[in-house]
Design an enzyme around this catalytic site. Structure first.
Site, PDB file in Angstrom:
ATOM      1  N   HIS A   1       0.278  12.393  -0.126  1.00  0.00           N
ATOM      2  CA  HIS A   1       0.775  11.789   0.816  1.00  0.00           C
ATOM      3  C   HIS A   1       1.454  10.460   0.353  1.00  0.00           C
ATOM      4  CE1 HIS A   1      -1.997   8.430   2.277  1.00  0.00           C
ATOM      5  NE2 HIS A   1      -2.695   9.288   1.696  1.00  0.00           N
TER       6      HIS A   1
ATOM      7  N   ASP B   1      -4.605   4.505  -3.056  1.00  0.00           N
ATOM      8  CA  ASP B   1      -4.739   5.496  -1.867  1.00  0.00           C
ATOM      9  C   ASP B   1      -3.283   5.311  -1.168  1.00  0.00           C
ATOM     10  OD1 ASP B   1      -4.932   7.186   0.279  1.00  0.00           O
ATOM     11  OD2 ASP B   1      -6.623   6.173   1.197  1.00  0.00           O
TER      12      ASP B   1
ATOM     13  N   GLU C   1      -0.126  10.498   6.805  1.00  0.00           N
ATOM     14  CA  GLU C   1      -1.236  11.021   6.497  1.00  0.00           C
ATOM     15  C   GLU C   1      -2.407  10.060   6.936  1.00  0.00           C
ATOM     16  OE1 GLU C   1      -4.966  11.643   4.365  1.00  0.00           O
ATOM     17  OE2 GLU C   1      -3.960   9.858   4.372  1.00  0.00           O
ATOM     18  N   GLU C   2      -2.052   8.523   6.903  1.00  0.00           N
ATOM     19  CA  GLU C   2      -3.046   7.824   7.278  1.00  0.00           C
ATOM     20  C   GLU C   2      -3.323   7.882   8.546  1.00  0.00           C
ATOM     21  OE1 GLU C   2      -5.200   6.488   5.343  1.00  0.00           O
ATOM     22  OE2 GLU C   2      -3.988   6.183   3.184  1.00  0.00           O
TER      23      GLU C   2
ATOM     24  N   HIS D   1      -8.054   0.827   1.558  1.00  0.00           N
ATOM     25  CA  HIS D   1      -7.296   0.367   2.767  1.00  0.00           C
ATOM     26  C   HIS D   1      -7.061  -0.932   3.226  1.00  0.00           C
ATOM     27  CE1 HIS D   1      -7.698   4.610   4.566  1.00  0.00           C
ATOM     28  NE2 HIS D   1      -7.118   4.719   3.667  1.00  0.00           N
TER      29      HIS D   1
ATOM     30  N   ASP E   1      -4.778  13.264  -3.374  1.00  0.00           N
ATOM     31  CA  ASP E   1      -4.531  12.177  -2.463  1.00  0.00           C
ATOM     32  C   ASP E   1      -4.569  10.785  -3.386  1.00  0.00           C
ATOM     33  OD1 ASP E   1      -4.759  10.003  -0.638  1.00  0.00           O
ATOM     34  OD2 ASP E   1      -5.476  11.359   0.842  1.00  0.00           O
TER      35      ASP E   1
HETATM   36 ZN   LIG Z   1      -5.143   8.885   1.214  1.00  0.00          ZN
END
Ligand SMILES: [Zn+2]
Length: 727
Positions: A360, A370, A407-408, A544, A435
Site C-alpha cells: 500500500h 509504513d 489500506e490504513e 502512525h 507493507d
Molecule cells: Zn501499512
C-alpha cells in the site's frame, strides 16, 4: 496498517558465484543455491534471477522514498494522487502495462477532535496536543492530520474514566470481577497486544460511552530506549493514528461488503452506512502519553493488577474517576475517491494465471516506514523486472504489481480490487504482500503453510547486507531469539503476547501465520489465493505518527538503504520465480502437518469447554493426516523431471481454494476454514477459526457444525491432491 510485526544464482553450468553488492567486505561469502524447486532446468531462471538481482539500487530507493514522503498523503488527498502518479510513471518506465483504478469509498477525516480533563479541579489537559520534538524538520506541515481513529463516529461525551489495560476481552472481564462497571464511562486503554478496533469492539460490548487509546511508554516509548530524536522510540507527544474498523467482520468499503466500489456503482447496490456492521458505535480517539498522563495520574479506585502497570511514573489505578473527561469528536464522513495503481507484465504462456504482488502507498502522515519503505522497495523490484524485459525475458505467468490505496482506513484499495476481480483471481497462483518493508534489519515472513518453504528458499537466493544470505541472517536471529526465550521470563512482563499456535512441525526458521492487518486479507481469506507477507523489523516507536518520516528513517531504519535493496530483491524474486515455475512450488505436506497440529491444540481446549459432550476430533485428524500423505505424494510428482505439468499445476493451484467454506459464523465475508483474523485479536491469526471461536464461546452446536465443515474442507483438499497422476 500492518503491525510490524519473508536457487540458484550464477549459471548452473559454469557455477560462477553471484557477485552482488554487500555492505561489509569482511562479511561471510554469499553462495546461492543452484537448484530451484519447481524448475526442471534451472539454467534460464538462474540467469534471469542473476540479472534481476543486480538491478535494485539503494540510491534510487532513497530517491523514491524521499519523493513519496515529501508531504503527508492520506488516502484520497491531492498529495496521495501525486504519489499514485509517481508510481504509475515508474511502472510505465519499466515497461509495465499500467493504469490507475479508482474506487469511491465511504470514510472519514477529522473535522474537530477535542479531549479535555474537566475534573478534578486543578487538573487541566486540553488535547490532542500537536506532535512536537526539538529539531524535527517535518512536524510543522499544516497538512498533518490531528490524531484520530478512522471509523470512529462523531460524538460528545463527558464521563468518569476507567482504565482497562490493553482493552482485551480478559481485561474487561477482570474489571467485572473487581466490581468496576464501565457502563457509560469513558474507558482508557493502552495500545498493544491486539488490533485497536478490537479495543473499541469489546468496550462497546461492555457498554462504555467512549474510548481513549493511548501509547504507554512501556510499549514503544522511553521504557524501550531513547526516544526520538535521540533514539528510535516514541516521544511524549507522538500519537498512533489508525483505523478501528471491525475488519474481523469485513474489511474494505463499509457500504459494499463483497462487491467492488467502482466509481459508477449505483447507490442501490450499496448498503447505508448506518447499517454497516463493521463500524464502531462509540466515539474513540487516540492520545499521546503526554496527554494521557494527567488522566492516568488522577484515577482513583483500587490499584490495578500488577501486570496492568505501564511505565508512567506513578502507580496505576483503575478508577472510575475522580478524573472526568470531555470528548468531543466531529468526523467528516463522505464518499472519497481513492487510487490503486496496477501494473501488469503479461505472461508468455499462461497469461490468465496471475501472480499478484502488492504494497500500500497511502499513509497516515508521511509514512516513511509504513508503508513507503515498501513502495520504494517495490519500485526497485519493478526497476529490476523492467531491465529483464529489455533483454527479451518474459515470465510464463502474468505478474501483477499493485500499489494499494486506503489500506490504513481498512484494507480498502486491495479489498475492492479483489472483489472486482474475483473471477480472474479464481485462477490466481499466489499473492505476495509487503507493507512495512524496512523498520530495521531483521527479516521476517508469514504465509500459508504451503508457501513457508518457498519463502525460505527465496531468502537463500538473496544476499544479506550483513553477509551470507537473507536466510542465514534470518535463521541466526531466530536462533538467538530462541535462546533468549529459553531463559526464565523476566518478572513483570507486560503479559505475554497472544502466543501463536505452536507449530512443532517446523524444524527450520519460523514463518508466521496470516491474521489480518494488511492487504493479503481479501486474497487469502475471501478468495483462497495462497498468500505471503514479508518485512524487516527493528526498534520502531514512531508507528502512525508524524515522526515516521524521512528524517527518522535515514537516522534509524536504514541510513544506507541496503535493506531497501535487500527487500526489493526478495520481493521481486518471490514474484518472478513463482511466475515462471514449471511446477508450482507449493508444499501441501507441510499444510497437512500444520492443520494436524492445530487440531491437536484445539481438542483439549474443547474437552475443557464441553467435557463429555465434546465431539470426536477423530475424523478431522484423519483428514489432516490424509492431506499430509497426499501432499507428500504430490511432492514426489513435483520433483519428477518429466511430463507435462499442466494437470498437476491445476490441482496445486486449486487446493488452497478447497479450504473455502460458505463463511464463518456471523462473518460470511471470511470464507477460509483454516485462517481468519481473530474476533478478539484482530491482527493475530486464529487458526481453524470456526472451531476455535466456537470453543471460546462455549457454543457446542456451532462447534460441532464447524468441525464437520472443517473436516469436509480438509478432505476436499486431500481428494484433489490424490487425483494428481504422473503424466
Ligand atoms: Zn501499512
Amino acid at each position: 496498517m500492518i503491525r510490524f510485526f519473508v536457487a540458484v544464482l550464477g549459471c548452473a553450468l559454469c557455477c560462477s558465484p553471484l557477485v552482488l553488492s554487500q555492505q561489509k567486505s569482511q562479511a561471510e561469502p554469499f553462495t546461492p543455491p543452484t537448484k530451484i524447486f519447481g524448475f526442471r532446468d534451472p539454467g534460464p531462471e538462474l540467469k534471469a534471477e542473476k540479472t534481476f538481482l543486480s538491478v535494485p539500487d539503494p540510491q534510487l530507493a532513497k530517491e523514491h522514498l524521499q519523493f513519496l514522503t515529501s508531504a503527508p498523503h492520506v488516502a484520497g488527498s491531492p498529495e496521495d494522487l501525486k504519489t499514485a502518479q509517481y508510481v504509475l510513471d515508474k511502472y510505465k518506465a519499466a515497461g509495465l502495462d499500467a493504469y490507475i483504478q479508482q474506487y469511491k469509498v465511504w470514510m472519514n477525516l477529522p473535522l474537530d477532535i477535542k479531549v479535555e480533563v474537566v475534573a478534578p479541579e486543578g487538573v487541566t489537559m486540553i488535547g490532542p496536543s500537536p506532535e512536537r520534538v526539538s529539531g524535527d524538520p517535518y512536524q510543522d506541515d499544516p497538512r498533518i492530520l490531528p490524531a484520530f481513529n478512522e471509523f470512529s463516529p462523531s460524538g460528545d461525551v463527558t464521563a468518569d474514566v476507567v482504565y482497562a489495560n490493553y482493552g482485551r476481552l480478559e481485561d474487561f472481564k477482570k474489571l467485572q470481577e473487581m466490581g468496576v462497571d464501565v457502563k457509560d464511562k469513558i474507558v482508557i486503554v493502552r495500545y498493544g497486544e491486539n488490533f485497536r478496533g478490537v479495543k473499541a469492539y469489546v468496550a462497546q460490548q461492555f457498554g462504555a460511552a467512549g474510548v481513549i487509546i493511548y501509547s504507554d511508554p512501556w510499549d514503544d516509548g522511553y521504557f524501550k530506549g531513547d526516544k526520538y530524536p535521540k533514539g528510535p522510540w516514541r516521544p511524549d507527544t507522538a500519537v498512533q493514528r489508525g483505523s478501528i474498523q471491525y475488519l474481523f467482520r469485513y474489511p474494505g468499503d463499509p457500504t459494499t461488503p463483497g462487491i467492488a466500489s467502482v466509481p459508477d456503482l449505483p447507490d442501490s447496490k450499496r448498503i447505508a452506512p448506518e447499517s454497516a456492521t463493521d463500524m464502531p458505535k462509540i466515539p474513540t480517539t487516540p492520545l499521546s502519553y503526554a496527554d494521557a498522563t494527567p488522566i492516568m495520574a488522577n484515577l482513583g479506585g483500587p490499584e490495578t493488577p500488577r501486570e496492568w502497570q505501564g511505565a508512567l511514573p506513578f502507580t496505576y489505578h483503575v478508577g472510575p474517576g475522580p478524573v472526568k473527561v470531555h470528548m468531543a469528536l466531529k468526523q467528516n464522513y463522505q464518499f472519497v475517491t481513492i487510487f490503486d495503481v496496477i501494473g501488469m507484465v503479461r505472461g508468455s504462456r499462461l497469461p490468465d494465471e496471475w501472480v499478484i504482488t502488492g504494497n500500500h502507498r497511502d499513509a497516515w502522515v508521511y509514512g516513511a516506514v509504513d508503508p513507503n519503505s515498501g513502495t520504494a522497495a517495490q519500485l526497485e523490484a519493478v526497476h529490476g523486472v523492467g531491465q529483464l524485459l529489455k533483454t527479451g525475458w518474459r515470465p510464463k505467468r502474468t505478474i501483477v504489481f499493485a500499489s494499494w490505496d486506503a489500506e490504513e482506513e481498512g484494507l480498502i484499495g486491495s479489498t475492492e480490487f479483489a472483489e472486482q476481480h474475483a473471477k480472474e483471481l479464481s485462477r490466481a497462483v499466489a499473492y505476495f504482500n509487503m507493507d512495512v518493508a524496512v523498520a530495521g534489519p531483521d527479516f521476517g515472513a508469514s504465509s500459508v503453510p504451503s508457501l513457508k518453504q518457498y519463502l525460505r528458499d527465496v531468502a537463500k537466493s538473496v544476499p544479506s547486507p550483513k553477509g551470507g544470505s537473507v536466510y542465514d541472517q534470518w535463521k541466526a536471529a531466530a536462533e538467538k531469539e530462541e535462546q533468549e526465550r529459553a531463559k526464565p521470563p523476566e518478572p513483570e512482563s507486560s503479559g505475554a503476547p497472544a502466543a501463536e499456535p505452536a507449530a512443532p512441525v517446523q524444524h527450520d526458521v519460523h514463518v508466521g501465520n496470516l491474521g489480518s492487518g494488511s492487504d493479503y486479507t481479501a486474497f487469502l481469506q475471501h478468495l483462497g489465493v495462497p498468500s505471503a507477507d514479508i518485512g524487516s523489523r527493528g526498534p520502531y516507536g514512531v508507528y502512525h505518527s508524524a515522526f515516521d518520516n524521512f528524517a527518522w528513517f535515514t537516522k534509524f531504519a536504514d541510513p544506507t538503504f541496503v535493506y531497501e535493496q535487500e527487500m526489493a530483491r526478495v520481493y521481486g524474486l518471490e514474484a518472478m520465480r513463482m511466475a515462471s515455475a514449471d511446477v508450482l512450488p507449493f508444499n501441501y505436506q507441510d499444510y497437512g502437518k500444520e492443520i494436524g497440529e492445530y487440531l491437536k491444540a484445539a481438542e483439549p481446549k474443547a474437552k475443557k469447554a464441553f467435557g463429555e459432550q465434546t465431539p470426536s476430533f477423530g475424523e478431522a485428524s484423519k483428514a489432516a493426516a490424509r492431506l499430509e500423505k497426499a501432499g507428500a505424494g504430490v511432492l514426489q510428482l513435483q520433483n519428477a523431471t518429466l511430463g507435462d505439468p499442466g494437470g498437476l499445476n491445476l490441482i496445486l493451484r486449486n487446493t488452497e481454494r478447497a479450504f473455502l467454506i460458505d463463511g464463518l459464523p456471523d462473518r460470511p465475508w471470511f470464507k477460509h476454514a483454516i485462517y481468519a483474523p481473530g474476533e478478539y485479536t484482530g491482527y493475530a491469526a486464529v487458526v481453524i477459526p470456526g472451531v476455535n471461536e466456537a470453543i471460546d464461546k462455549k457454543d457446542l452446536t456451532t462447534m460441532q457444525q464447524q468441525l464437520q465443515l472443517l473436516t469436509d474442507a480438509i478432505n476436499r483438499a486431500a481428494e484433489l491432491l490424490e487425483r494428481a497422476k504422473k503424466d
